[in-house]
Design an enzyme around this catalytic site. Structure first.
Site, PDB file in Angstrom:
ATOM      1  N   LYS A   9      -9.384  64.316   9.915  1.00 22.53           N
ATOM      2  CA  LYS A   9      -9.039  65.540   9.192  1.00 22.53           C
ATOM      3  C   LYS A   9      -9.834  65.575   7.897  1.00 22.53           C
ATOM      4  CE  LYS A   9      -4.813  67.789   7.636  1.00 22.53           C
ATOM      5  NZ  LYS A   9      -3.534  67.373   7.058  1.00 22.53           N
ATOM      6  N   HIS A  63       5.908  64.382   2.948  1.00 19.53           N
ATOM      7  CA  HIS A  63       6.039  64.144   4.389  1.00 19.53           C
ATOM      8  C   HIS A  63       5.702  62.691   4.689  1.00 19.53           C
ATOM      9  CE1 HIS A  63       1.713  64.681   3.852  1.00 19.53           C
ATOM     10  NE2 HIS A  63       1.536  64.034   4.988  1.00 19.53           N
ATOM     11  N   ASP A  85       3.553  60.669   7.819  1.00 16.63           N
ATOM     12  CA  ASP A  85       2.627  61.044   8.892  1.00 16.63           C
ATOM     13  C   ASP A  85       3.283  60.716  10.234  1.00 16.63           C
ATOM     14  OD1 ASP A  85       0.850  61.871   6.952  1.00 16.63           O
ATOM     15  OD2 ASP A  85      -0.423  60.089   7.071  1.00 16.63           O
ATOM     16  N   HIS A 142       4.807  60.723   1.284  1.00 19.62           N
ATOM     17  CA  HIS A 142       3.732  61.031   0.337  1.00 19.62           C
ATOM     18  C   HIS A 142       3.520  62.531   0.201  1.00 19.62           C
ATOM     19  CE1 HIS A 142       1.920  60.519   4.324  1.00 19.62           C
ATOM     20  NE2 HIS A 142       0.956  61.337   3.952  1.00 19.62           N
TER      21      HIS A 142
HETATM   22  C1  OGA Z   1      -2.290  64.353   5.127  1.00 15.72           C
HETATM   23  C2  OGA Z   1      -2.092  63.905   3.738  1.00 15.72           C
HETATM   24  C3  OGA Z   1      -2.922  63.496   1.533  1.00 15.72           C
HETATM   25  C4  OGA Z   1      -4.181  63.569   0.740  1.00 15.72           C
HETATM   26  O1  OGA Z   1      -3.315  65.011   5.402  1.00 15.72           O
HETATM   27  O2  OGA Z   1      -1.418  64.030   5.976  1.00 15.72           O
HETATM   28  O3  OGA Z   1      -1.058  63.390   3.467  1.00 15.72           O
HETATM   29  O4  OGA Z   1      -4.344  62.758  -0.182  1.00 15.72           O
HETATM   30  N1  OGA Z   1      -3.067  64.058   2.836  1.00 15.72           N
HETATM   31  O5  OGA Z   1      -5.011  64.440   1.014  1.00 15.72           O
HETATM   32 NI    NI Z   2      -0.022  62.685   5.205  1.00 14.31          NI
END
Ligand code: OGA
Ligand code: NI
Length: 336
Positions: free
Chosen positions: A201, A220, A222, A276
């Site tokens: 991602k 959330h 993961d 987080h």
């Molecule tokens: C996610 C996430 C946090 C970040 O994409 O699941 O928690 O630091 N990203 O971008």
């Molecule tokens: Ni995340």
């Protein structure tokens, strides 16, 4: 093909006042809730070249569900190239990015998307993203990989090779920390290393005129087994422990590893999935590149049988739910 993607990026560049759907209620606003002051607590940084790396990871996964790794063996230029192609993708004109639009309504979760489009009734988050499988080859649909900028595919493939090795190593260490064979987690999740699915991602958090009122990502855990994330040098990731939010400090060259739901459940609660969230900046664009390690779709979400034997009851019972169903419920905010 999916419709037009409205993006936070486009909104940020044309913005007067902050649209109300982004404004968090008081108790969720980042500044009011972040731990400030002399904290004795630090998110652990594990040096993977040292002999105690395994035990330090195990301890961090128990206490925090998150840690950073240095001397991890992923070359700096491989990371820099992954970041370059991601940055250049988001710098393309909106019409070009839209060619890869995701269409969650039709079940397509891969591609380019923005929380602006999602209509779950929640407040909106200040971020856009690109999301696609990178491993194994049978799970990859190159239709979701941008063909611009030049080098996108090579950069992602090179980084993916290192992620396969690194995530495999972390799973081995965490398996051993449960008293299981090194290969136990990979075997349970996917019938071995080759079955693990890696999803890349790219999160894009544009500057926000009122960062104290919004979140780039709401709190959330993961849903996957494990996440390995690298960000640019703009801080923003925070983790919750004992009711406080802590900043994950930017350590140059480090990668951030966090435990997801599947490892917490498999470990019967010995490891914790990190809760987080991400904050955003007023002046700078933040970007991050998490790689999510997914079990195979048919994996049954449950504690490992060896960890519930005898006296120890299972703390989690999802009634033989598959990972595919677990994912569907989590994404659509349905009870598990
Ligand atoms: C996610 C996430 C946090 C970040 O994409 O699941 O928690 O630091 N990203 O971008
Ligand atoms: Ni995340």
């Amino acid at each position: 093909m999916a419709g037009v993607v409205q993006s936070v990026q486009a909104l940020a560049s044309s913005l007067g006042a902050l649209p109300p759907e982004f404004v968090r209620p008081e108790h969720e606003r980042p500044r009011a809730t972040t731990f400030r002051g002399a904290s004795p607590l630090q998110i652990p940084v594990v040096d993977m070249s040292l002999p105690d790396a395994g035990s330090r990871m195990v301890e961090a996964a128990r206490e925090w569900g998150i840690f950073q790794v240095v001397n991890h063996g992923v070359p700096a230029d491989t990371v820099a190239e992954l970041q370059r192609v991601g940055r250049e993708f988001f710098a393309l004109p909106q019409e070009e990015k839209q060619r890869y639009a995701m269409d969650p309504a039709s079940g397509k979760t891969e591609g380019y998307g923005s929380s602006v489009q999602r209509s779950t009734g929640d407040r909106k988050i200040w971020s856009d993203n690109l999301f696609h499988a990178i491993s194994p080859p049978a799970a990859v649909n190159h239709g979701f990989w941008p063909d611009k900028p030049r080098g996108y595919r090579e950069a992602n493939e090179a980084y993916c090779g290192h992620m396969r090795r690194l995530t495999g190593e972390v799973l081995e260490r965490l398996s051993a920390g449960l008293g299981l064979e090194k290969g136990a987690m990979a075997e349970a999740f996917a019938g071995g290393d080759d079955g693990l699915v890696l999803m890349q991602k790219v999160n894009f958090y544009p500057p926000c005129p009122q960062p104290e009122l919004v979140l780039g990502f709401a709190p959330h855990t993961d849903l996957c087994a494990l996440t390995v994330l690298v960000a640019n040098d703009v801080p923003g990731l925070q983790v919750s422990k004992d009711g406080h939010w802590y900043d994950v400090e930017h350590v140059p060259g480090a990668l951030i590893v966090n435990v997801g739901d599947q490892i917490e459940i498999l470990s019967n609660g010995r490891y914790r999935a990190a809760l987080h969230r991400a904050t955003v900046s007023k002046e700078k664009t933040r970007m991050s590149w998490p790689v999510f390690v997914h079990p195979r779709r048919e994996y049954i979400v449950a504690p490992h049988p060896r960890l519930v034997a005898g006296e120890i009851p299972a703390k989690y019972d999802y009634k033989a739910k598959t990972f595919e169903d677990y994912t569907y419920c989590k994404i659509n905010k349905l009870p598990q």
